[in-house]
Design an enzyme around this catalytic site. Structure first.
Site, PDB file in Angstrom:
ATOM      1  N   GLY A  57      -0.829  -0.810 -11.017  1.00  0.00           N
ATOM      2  CA  GLY A  57      -1.707  -0.530 -12.151  1.00  0.00           C
ATOM      3  C   GLY A  57      -1.323  -1.409 -13.323  1.00  0.00           C
ATOM      4  N   CYS A  84       4.479  -1.378  -6.706  1.00  0.00           N
ATOM      5  CA  CYS A  84       4.468  -1.988  -8.042  1.00  0.00           C
ATOM      6  C   CYS A  84       4.529  -0.897  -9.127  1.00  0.00           C
ATOM      7  CB  CYS A  84       3.251  -2.907  -8.188  1.00  0.00           C
ATOM      8  SG  CYS A  84       3.459  -4.088  -9.522  1.00  0.00           S
ATOM      9  N   TYR A  85       3.438  -0.655  -9.871  1.00  0.00           N
ATOM     10  CA  TYR A  85       3.493   0.401 -10.883  1.00  0.00           C
ATOM     11  C   TYR A  85       3.912   1.737 -10.250  1.00  0.00           C
ATOM     12  CZ  TYR A  85       2.021   3.704 -14.494  1.00  0.00           C
ATOM     13  OH  TYR A  85       1.989   4.709 -15.433  1.00  0.00           O
ATOM     14  N   HIS A 169       3.334  -6.735  -3.634  1.00  0.00           N
ATOM     15  CA  HIS A 169       2.050  -6.242  -3.119  1.00  0.00           C
ATOM     16  C   HIS A 169       1.934  -6.552  -1.633  1.00  0.00           C
ATOM     17  CE1 HIS A 169       0.288  -4.902  -6.887  1.00  0.00           C
ATOM     18  NE2 HIS A 169       0.986  -5.875  -7.441  1.00  0.00           N
ATOM     19  N   GLU A 171      -0.171  -5.289   0.270  1.00  0.00           N
ATOM     20  CA  GLU A 171      -1.562  -5.155   0.717  1.00  0.00           C
ATOM     21  C   GLU A 171      -2.333  -6.474   0.687  1.00  0.00           C
ATOM     22  OE1 GLU A 171      -0.158  -3.996  -1.940  1.00  0.00           O
ATOM     23  OE2 GLU A 171      -1.448  -4.027  -3.703  1.00  0.00           O
ATOM     24  N   ASP A 227     -25.912  -1.763   5.833  1.00  0.00           N
ATOM     25  CA  ASP A 227     -25.575  -0.356   5.584  1.00  0.00           C
ATOM     26  C   ASP A 227     -26.725   0.582   5.948  1.00  0.00           C
ATOM     27  OD1 ASP A 227     -23.341  -1.549   4.583  1.00  0.00           O
ATOM     28  OD2 ASP A 227     -23.901  -1.295   2.479  1.00  0.00           O
ATOM     29  N   SER A 228     -27.922   0.256   5.461  1.00  0.00           N
ATOM     30  CA  SER A 228     -29.028   1.179   5.756  1.00  0.00           C
ATOM     31  C   SER A 228     -29.367   1.142   7.243  1.00  0.00           C
ATOM     32  CB  SER A 228     -30.256   0.889   4.889  1.00  0.00           C
ATOM     33  OG  SER A 228     -30.810  -0.364   5.168  1.00  0.00           O
ATOM     34  N   LYS A 367     -16.874  -1.514   4.323  1.00  0.00           N
ATOM     35  CA  LYS A 367     -17.876  -2.389   4.953  1.00  0.00           C
ATOM     36  C   LYS A 367     -17.456  -2.831   6.358  1.00  0.00           C
ATOM     37  CE  LYS A 367     -21.648  -4.861   4.054  1.00  0.00           C
ATOM     38  NZ  LYS A 367     -22.800  -4.375   3.271  1.00  0.00           N
TER      39      LYS A 367
END
Ligand code: XMP
Length: 511
Positions: A57, A84-85, A169, A171, A227-228, A367
């Site tokens: 953060g 991290c934070y 990080h 990620e 998506d739809s 997604k």
């Protein structure tokens, strides 16, 4: 939804990579939810809880308004990993020291890992750092398990209380093998079996749609996007023809798109679908409008009107199907971001026309999971990996006011671009590619004659999430063919320019 009742809560302290953490956890095979740092204990506990990850953060833990979470979070009895934070916050809560680092570390940084289950199997020594503060004193029971040249506590462990922290990080892709650290945390520390997968999810989602809808009827707007489409196919597999889809042709689609999309949905996917030809009314509403935001708003409002009319004609339905996905949920949850463009999609559909409720079967999926689910449900690869297309369509690719003539030029040039990208086998390497009607006219010469005609812009970008993009380095021979064909085949175009702007500072679409 937590399969096999394994679930990780990612507590959001405002960092920019937080969605990535939640995705990494799911990729490693455990269902994850990104929740605000302020969440209550019941919400965090949910129906199952295997561990907690506290994110990075922007704050400094000693700032007066620094983000915090409830103290009870630390007594839930599950392992906690701070990033991290999140790491610095844990150190502060347990009585250690954090202060501005003498040397701030940004970017790729060499690190030494101690032997620890969190780092099992890691053979590299590079991580991605991005911090101003550093841990200066460890609370009792915490030990440093990684160091860099300037950071003696680049990671800590308290194995007795199952508390862990990493300053870097893990990620982001710039930390090689970072995903292994999350996997280690899940398997070696939280004891997860890591069986979550999109394939396993299809059955659970179909069941939950059936139980929500009962013997009711569902209405959905189908845009032709990923998506739809996935949402519709899923619901169709759950309740068959009690789902009716509406496809609105607003006249701002690509060449032959309406016909192709309709044929595909009806004949291949066997959906119960109604096409509405609303081209004339959209173009009439947009006549003379040049301001991008105004175009978006007109299209959004008209879309709702058309949808409402069609829904009434059909005698309504019990549920309204929406293709909402998890990033939409997360982003509307924080509301802190600046509005750069007001995106119009099915999210703006009416909720007050007699529906009992909303059906949002994809609201917990990212997604890439929606795409995997789509393939699992048997939707052809080509549709599932389609490039994104904005709701307002070509309206935001015609700079200035919209006319049939401009749309026609844009459609023809866009078709040529797509054809050449496909022929060059580059479809899967480029995130989005399209042409722009710039509205600019310039002087040229064709067959010894002066021309004064339009300039077409070509845009092609690479990205993983549309948040940041690079302009694509299309091979020169491909660019040459695109330019020659557009000028040769599309009337009233005498110039083609290639857009070499990344995002930021540009955006993908020109409007
Ligand atoms: P920008 O232009 O903001 O686009 O970099 C990011 C992504 O969003 C798409 N986009 C839209 N999608 N309604 C949509 O449904 C919109 O109004 C809209 N505007 C942009 C764009 O194509 C890209 O994928």
């Amino acid at each position: 939804m937590a399969q096999d009742r394994e679930r990780i809560v990612v507590l959001d302290f405002g960092g920019q990579y937080n969605q990535l953490i939640a995705r990494r956890v799911r990729e490693a095979g455990v269902f994850s939810e990104l929740l605000s740092h302020k969440s209550g204990i019941d919400k965090i506990k949910g129906d199952a809880l295997s561990g907690i990850i506290m994110t990075g953060g922007p704050d400094s833990v000693y700032a007066p308004d620094a983000k915090t979470c409830l103290d009870e979070v630390f007594s839930l009895g599950v392992p906690i990993l701070g990033v991290c934070y999140g790491m610095q916050y844990m150190v502060k809560v347990f009585g250690g020291g954090v202060r501005a680092a003498d040397v701030k570390e940004y970017g790729r940084t060499a690190i030494r890992f101690a032997k620890h289950p969190l780092f099992a199997g890691i053979d590299g020594n590079i991580v991605w750092m991005n911090h101003n503060d550093a841990v200066t004193a460890l609370p009792q029971g915490f030990v440093s398990i990684a160091q860099t040249e300037h950071c003696p506590v680049a990671a800590f462990a308290d194995d007795a209380r199952r508390l862990y922290g990493i300053q870097f990080h893990a990620e982001v892709a710039h930390t090689p093998q970072g995903e292994l650290i999350f996997r280690n945390f899940l398997q070696n520390i939280c004891g997860c079996r890591c069986t979550y997968s999109t394939a396993g999810m299809a059955d659970a989602l179909i069941k939950s749609v059936r139980s929500q809808v009962g013997d009711g009827r569902v209405l959905g707007a189908l845009s032709g996007g990923v998506d739809s489409s996935v949402a519709s196919v899923l619901v169709h597999q759950a309740i068959g023809d009690r789902l009716t889809c509406i496809f609105v042709d607003h006249g701002l689609l690509r060449l032959n798109e309406a016909e192709e999309v309709m044929a595909f949905y009806r004949d291949t996917l066997k959906l119960n679908i109604i096409a509405v030809d609303a081209r004339a009314r959209f173009l009439a509403k947009l006549a003379g409008v040049t301001e991008p935001e105004q175009k978006r708003k007109i299209i959004g409002a008209e879309f709702i009107r058309v949808f409402e009319e069609e829904a009434r004609k059909l005698g309504g339905a019990d549920y309204l199907l929406q293709g909402t996905i998890y990033p939409d949920v997360i982003e509307s949850g924080t509301g802190a971001a600046d509005t750069i463009k007001s995106h119009h999609n099915v999210g703006g559909l009416p909720k007050d026309i007699g529906f009992k409720g909303l059906l949002e079967p994809l609201r917990m999926l990212f997604k890439d999971e929606v795409r995997a689910l789509g393939e699992h449900l048997g939707i052809p690869h080509k549709l599932v990996w389609r490039q994104p297309f904005p709701g307002p369509g070509l309206a935001i690719r015609v700079i200035g006011d919209i006319t049939e003539e401009k749309l026609d030029i844009l459609r023809k040039s866009d078709f040529i671009l797509r054809d050449e990208v496909a022929k060059a086998g580059l479809e899967n390497d480029i995130w989005q590619y399209f042409t722009v009607f710039t509205g600019l006219r310039s002087v040229g010469v064709m067959g010894d004659q002066r021309t004064y005609d339009y300039a077409i812009g070509v845009r092609a970008v690479t990205s993983t999430d549309a948040m940041t993009v690079e302009w694509a380095e299309l091979p020169y021979p491909v660019l040459r063919r695109i330019s020659e064909r557009i000028i040769g085949e599309v009337p009233h175009v005498n110039r083609v320019v290639y857009d070499i702007t990344s995002k930021p500072p540009g955006t993908i679409e020109w409007e």
